[in-house]
Write an enzyme that holds these catalytic residues in place. Structure first.
Site, PDB file in Angstrom:
ATOM      1  CE  LYS A 183      36.099  40.164  43.918  1.00 12.05           C
ATOM      2  NZ  LYS A 183      36.339  38.739  44.096  1.00 12.05           N
ATOM      3  NE  ARG A 217      37.525  37.109  37.847  1.00 10.44           N
ATOM      4  CZ  ARG A 217      36.765  38.202  37.888  1.00 10.44           C
ATOM      5  NH1 ARG A 217      36.970  39.116  38.800  1.00 10.44           N
ATOM      6  NH2 ARG A 217      35.796  38.365  37.019  1.00 10.44           N
TER       7      ARG A 217
HETATM    8  C1  8Y4 Z   1      34.482  46.365  41.348  1.00 12.45           C
HETATM    9  C2  8Y4 Z   1      34.761  45.541  40.294  1.00 12.45           C
HETATM   10  C3  8Y4 Z   1      33.981  45.841  42.502  1.00 12.45           C
HETATM   11  C4  8Y4 Z   1      34.526  44.205  40.406  1.00 12.45           C
HETATM   12  C5  8Y4 Z   1      33.759  44.499  42.603  1.00 12.45           C
HETATM   13  C6  8Y4 Z   1      34.032  43.679  41.549  1.00 12.45           C
HETATM   14  C7  8Y4 Z   1      35.899  36.542  41.331  1.00 12.45           C
HETATM   15  C8  8Y4 Z   1      35.443  35.830  40.225  1.00 12.45           C
HETATM   16  C9  8Y4 Z   1      34.427  37.739  40.339  1.00 12.45           C
HETATM   17  C10 8Y4 Z   1      36.876  35.953  42.161  1.00 12.45           C
HETATM   18  C11 8Y4 Z   1      36.808  34.065  40.691  1.00 12.45           C
HETATM   19  C12 8Y4 Z   1      34.248  41.323  41.012  1.00 12.45           C
HETATM   20  C13 8Y4 Z   1      33.767  36.219  38.411  1.00 12.45           C
HETATM   21  C14 8Y4 Z   1      33.469  40.115  41.291  1.00 12.45           C
HETATM   22  N1  8Y4 Z   1      35.265  37.753  41.375  1.00 12.45           N
HETATM   23  N2  8Y4 Z   1      35.888  34.602  39.889  1.00 12.45           N
HETATM   24  N3  8Y4 Z   1      34.511  36.593  39.604  1.00 12.45           N
HETATM   25  N4  8Y4 Z   1      37.297  34.706  41.807  1.00 12.45           N
HETATM   26  N5  8Y4 Z   1      37.273  32.838  40.416  1.00 12.45           N
HETATM   27  N6  8Y4 Z   1      33.730  42.370  41.689  1.00 12.45           N
HETATM   28  O1  8Y4 Z   1      37.321  36.478  43.182  1.00 12.45           O
HETATM   29  O2  8Y4 Z   1      35.180  41.364  40.266  1.00 12.45           O
HETATM   30  S1  8Y4 Z   1      33.321  39.012  39.906  1.00 12.45           S
END
Ligand code: 8Y4
Length: 235
Positions: A183, A217
């Site tokens: 993130k 996750r």
């Molecule tokens: C690079 C790759 C930068 C991915 C940011 C991201 C969560 C989630 C997401 C979480 C739950 C993400 C669907 C965001 N984050 N579901 N989902 N908890 N329950 N960003 O923290 O991965 S998507």
């Protein structure tokens, strides 16, 4: 998507989170028909090819319902701050797991100016208040897992306060999920680009495990499994 999910399962993932709509701030919204077309064939194929539990990452009750019918067993609800009970009723009827994630605002607005007096206390209160709402909609508390929603309507400081304060949540009645992998706060702290954030992501996974989180996750499963295996052997 199926090949990627099967590779993650082979690396040790116990849960595979399948989503058809980006949650990135400013990302285009996806129609229900398009989202169904993206996720349902993937879930159908995975259901017969892996023992990993499948979770459906969606904000649309109809997509959650179809995904559960196709073989998903968990609803991953990043919009658990919703007011309408449909998502909870669908999870209740299917006897599915339900991940209730905290988010301030919506994916479109959440990073505009996140503000809290005390982010840990406010997320804790949100979890307590939601559990009442969920049981009114027919969910058994045993179906519910909570998630502080790292990066969803939070500044770097809010994310760090949540990670530092995780024990407030893991002392609660239900298991906690933490998603910090790759993130943007990790980039803000270190300067690392998105795909270069594994070291910071591993630090977060170990911190979450140390606090008693039940699920992390992550994007890099094999590497995280190794870090957590060593961490568990030490403890
Ligand atoms: C690079 C790759 C930068 C991915 C940011 C991201 C969560 C989630 C997401 C979480 C739950 C993400 C669907 C965001 N984050 N579901 N989902 N908890 N329950 N960003 O923290 O991965 S998507």
């Amino acid at each position: 998507a199926v090949a990627h999910a099967l590779a993650l399962a082979a690396e040790g993932a116990d849960i595979l989170d399948i989503g058809g709509e980006s949650t990135r701030p400013g990302a285009p919204t996806v129609s229900e028909a398009e989202e169904l077309a993206r996720v349902i064939p993937v879930i159908e194929q995975l259901a017969s090819q892996t023992e990993a539990a499948l979770s459906i990452d969606t904000q649309k009750p109809a997509v959650a319902e179809a995904a559960l019918a196709a073989g998903a067993v968990i609803v991953n609800d990043i919009a658990a701050n919703r007011t309408e009970p449909q998502m909870w009723e669908i999870a209740a009827t299917a006897r599915a797991g339900y991940i209730a994630m905290h988010m301030q605002g919506t994916p479109q607005t959440m990073q505009d100016a996140p503000a809290y007096t005390d982010v840990v206390t406010e997320v804790h209160t949100f979890f307590e208040e939601r559990l009442e709402r969920f049981t009114e909609a027919g969910l058994d508390p045993e179906q519910v897992m909570f998630d502080p929603g790292i990066g969803f309507g939070k500044t770097v400081e809010h994310n760090l306060a949540l990670l530092a304060g995780l024990e407030r949540f893991t002392k609660m009645a239900r298991p906690i999920l933490v998603g910090a992998s790759r993130k943007s706060f990790l980039g803000h702290l270190t300067g690392a680009d998105t795909i270069q954030r594994l070291p910071g992501s591993l630090a977060c996974a170990c911190r979450a495990a140390a606090a008693g989180a039940a699920v992390v996750r992550v994007h890099e499963v094999k590497e995280t499994a190794q870090a957590l295996r060593v961490w568990a052997a030490v403890n």
